[in-house]
Each structure stands twice: as structure tokens, then as C-alpha cells.
Design a protein around this motif. Structure first.
Motif, PDB file in Angstrom:
ATOM      1  N   GLY A 224       0.790  -1.238   0.000  1.00 21.60           N
ATOM      2  CA  GLY A 224       0.000   0.000   0.000  1.00 21.60           C
ATOM      3  C   GLY A 224       0.815   1.276   0.000  1.00 21.60           C
ATOM      4  O   GLY A 224       0.411   2.291  -0.559  1.00 21.60           O
TER       5      GLY A 224
ATOM      6  N   LEU B 241       1.130   2.210  13.089  1.00 24.82           N
ATOM      7  CA  LEU B 241       1.372   2.830  11.774  1.00 24.82           C
ATOM      8  C   LEU B 241       1.453   4.354  11.885  1.00 24.82           C
ATOM      9  O   LEU B 241       2.287   4.991  11.236  1.00 24.82           O
ATOM     10  CB  LEU B 241       0.258   2.424  10.803  1.00 24.82           C
ATOM     11  CG  LEU B 241       0.557   2.370   9.317  1.00 24.82           C
ATOM     12  CD1 LEU B 241       1.828   1.606   9.000  1.00 24.82           C
ATOM     13  CD2 LEU B 241      -0.625   1.781   8.550  1.00 24.82           C
TER      14      LEU B 241
ATOM     15  N   HIS C 209      10.114  -1.259  10.874  1.00 27.06           N
ATOM     16  CA  HIS C 209       9.480  -2.510  11.297  1.00 27.06           C
ATOM     17  C   HIS C 209       8.430  -2.172  12.366  1.00 27.06           C
ATOM     18  O   HIS C 209       8.701  -1.348  13.253  1.00 27.06           O
ATOM     19  CB  HIS C 209      10.538  -3.482  11.853  1.00 27.06           C
ATOM     20  CG  HIS C 209       9.968  -4.789  12.295  1.00 27.06           C
ATOM     21  ND1 HIS C 209       9.614  -5.794  11.391  1.00 27.06           N
ATOM     22  CD2 HIS C 209       9.633  -5.239  13.522  1.00 27.06           C
ATOM     23  CE1 HIS C 209       9.099  -6.803  12.073  1.00 27.06           C
ATOM     24  NE2 HIS C 209       9.099  -6.508  13.357  1.00 27.06           N
TER      25      HIS C 209
ATOM     26  N   ASN D 107       3.814   4.313   4.269  1.00 24.59           N
ATOM     27  CA  ASN D 107       5.089   4.895   4.741  1.00 24.59           C
ATOM     28  C   ASN D 107       5.739   5.704   3.634  1.00 24.59           C
ATOM     29  O   ASN D 107       6.298   6.778   3.880  1.00 24.59           O
ATOM     30  CB  ASN D 107       6.034   3.783   5.224  1.00 24.59           C
ATOM     31  CG  ASN D 107       5.727   3.368   6.655  1.00 24.59           C
ATOM     32  OD1 ASN D 107       5.985   4.113   7.584  1.00 24.59           O
ATOM     33  ND2 ASN D 107       5.139   2.219   6.813  1.00 24.59           N
TER      34      ASN D 107
HETATM   35  C1  GRF Z   1       3.982  -1.374   7.835  1.00 19.88           C
HETATM   36  O1  GRF Z   1       3.447  -1.799   9.081  1.00 19.88           O
HETATM   37  C2  GRF Z   1       5.487  -1.451   7.901  1.00 19.88           C
HETATM   38  O2  GRF Z   1       5.999  -1.295   9.207  1.00 19.88           O
HETATM   39  C3  GRF Z   1       5.770  -2.811   7.446  1.00 19.88           C
HETATM   40  O3  GRF Z   1       4.873  -2.965   6.346  1.00 19.88           O
HETATM   41  C4  GRF Z   1       3.620  -2.360   6.723  1.00 19.88           C
HETATM   42  C5  GRF Z   1       2.937  -1.734   5.519  1.00 19.88           C
HETATM   43  O4  GRF Z   1       3.577  -0.555   5.213  1.00 19.88           O
HETATM   44  N1  GRF Z   1       7.164  -2.997   7.110  1.00 19.88           N
HETATM   45  P1  GRF Z   1       3.044   0.429   4.051  1.00 19.88           P
HETATM   46  O5  GRF Z   1       1.665   0.897   4.429  1.00 19.88           O
HETATM   47  O6  GRF Z   1       3.031  -0.368   2.760  1.00 19.88           O
HETATM   48  O7  GRF Z   1       4.046   1.536   4.069  1.00 19.88           O
END
Ligand code: GRF
Length: 204
Positions: A11, A174, A107, A14
Motif C-alpha cells: 500500500g 502505523l 518494522h 510509509n
Molecule cells: C507497515 O506496518 C510497515 O511497518 C511494514 O509494512 C507495513 C505496511 O507498510 N514494514 P506500508 O503501508 O506499505 O508503508
């Protein structure tokens, strides 16, 4: 300009937090490229919406060669820092050697708790709830040859409530990830991080 490559698999929330912090001027960096190991990752769409170059590699097609392909790209583009954010493939080989202490990962737990093989996504939060911890959180760390084992840069804690289900804890963590990751990128881009074996020291 400090150049960042962001590696994703899904998605990309981050990634979005980094895009937003660059656009607000909090980060004096350029997201040089977004690289995904899945063509279906919505994070690619986020990159495109923000006119950021994006490349998707099929794990099936590249398999073990993925890290070598990524190395070719980041070297050709003079990338200063690689950020793995929701990236599920394991990096290895020359990429780790040439980018030692220049690859960071986010993480969703307080490492060394609830990390390592198989600990990703909701699995992490389920394990924390089942263990009965009272705090959890997120960790930004340097990537080394292990899984979630590199020196820790930043950690942010959140409370865990006895009524929590994994999705609720994931959401709470998150929110902190979206603060911690840009903060770590800022410190590194400003040359404020010293790595002393396992310890990371932030210069004032
Ligand atoms: C997040 O919880 C991150 O910590 C982990 O993957 C999850 C999804 O991240 N590594 P994102 O929404 O795709 O950035």
C-alpha cells in the motif's frame, strides 16, 4: 540534493509519509525512485500521482537477482539512502556491502521483540497481543545481512490495550511509523547519525 530510493511491496503509506514530508519541506531530499517487488503495489500509484519515477520487478522473473537489479539502479542514479518501507523481499549480496549503513527499514514492533522470519504485517501485532505486552511500537533500523537485526536508529512506543485486536494495534503503530521514518531520514540526510558497532548515536 540528498537522494532517496524507496522500496515497497504494498500500500505504501510509509512511502506517502515520506512524499508528504518532502513536499512540506521537512525533508530536504529527493525521492529519486520507488522500486516495488510487486506490480500490483498501490505504492506505485502513489509515486505516479506525485510524478516520482517508479519501477516494478516481478519476484518470479527476478528471484535471487532482485538485489543485483536494485544495485544497478541505485548506483546509476547516485542514490544516497535506500529505504525499505513495507518491502517483503530480503536484500542480499553486493547491494548490502556497497550500501552498508545506507539502507534503513521500518518494522512495526520494538525490535528485538516480534521480529525476524515471518514477522511482518498483522502477524507482528497478533504476536504482541497474544504475548500480552503493555507497550509495542515501531523501529527504524539499518539493514544488514540478517532479518530486522541491524543497528537501531529510532523507536516509537504505543500502548497496547487488553481489548486490542491486531488491526487496532496496527493502526496505532502505523501512525508512529509515519513519524519515525521521516525523522530517521532527516537525521541521516543531515549527517547527524554515527554508527558505533551496534549503537547508533545522534549528533546534536
Ligand atoms: C507497515 O506496518 C510497515 O511497518 C511494514 O509494512 C507495513 C505496511 O507498510 N514494514 P506500508 O503501508 O506499505 O508503508
Amino acid at each position: 540534493m540528498f537522494k532517496v530510493a524507496v522500496l515497497i511491496s504494498g500500500g505504501g503509506t510509509n512511502l506517502q509519509s515520506v512524499i508528504d514530508k518532502v513536499q512540506s519541506g521537512y525533508l530536504n531530499c529527493k525521492i529519486e525512485i520507488v522500486i516495488s517487488d510487486s506490480e500490483k503495489a498501490y505504492g506505485i500509484e502513489r509515486a505516479r500521482q506525485n510524478k516520482i519515477d517508479a519501477l516494478a520487478f516481478s519476484k518470479k522473473q527476478y528471484g535471487d537477482k532482485l538485489s543485483d537489479e536494485i544495485l544497478k539502479i541505485v548506483e546509476a542514479r547516485d542514490v544516497d539512502l535506500i529505504v525499505t518501507a513495507g518491502f517483503l523481499s530480503i536484500l542480499k549480496g553486493d547491494l548490502l556491502k556497497k550500501y552498508k549503513n545506507r539502507i534503513i527499514n521500518i518494522h512495526p514492533s520494538l525490535i528485538p521483540a516480534f521480529c525476524g522470519k515471518g514477522m511482518y504485517g498483522l502477524n507482528v501485532h497478533r504476536a504482541a497481543i497474544e504475548y500480552g505486552v503493555k507497550v509495542s511500537g515501531c523501529t527504524v533500523h539499518f539493514v544488514d545481512e540478517g532479518t530486522d537485526t541491524g543497528p537501531i536508529i529510532i523507536q516509537k512506543a504505543v500502548q497496547v490495550f487488553s481489548t486490542d485486536v491486531a488491526e487496532e494495534l496496527q493502526k496505532r503503530v502505523l501512525e508512529q511509523e509515519h513519524v519515525a521514518l521521516p525523522e530517521a531520514i532527516k537525521l541521516i540526510s543531515e549527517g547527524k547519525i554515527i554508527v558505533d558497532l551496534r549503537r547508533v548515536i545522534v549528533k546534536n
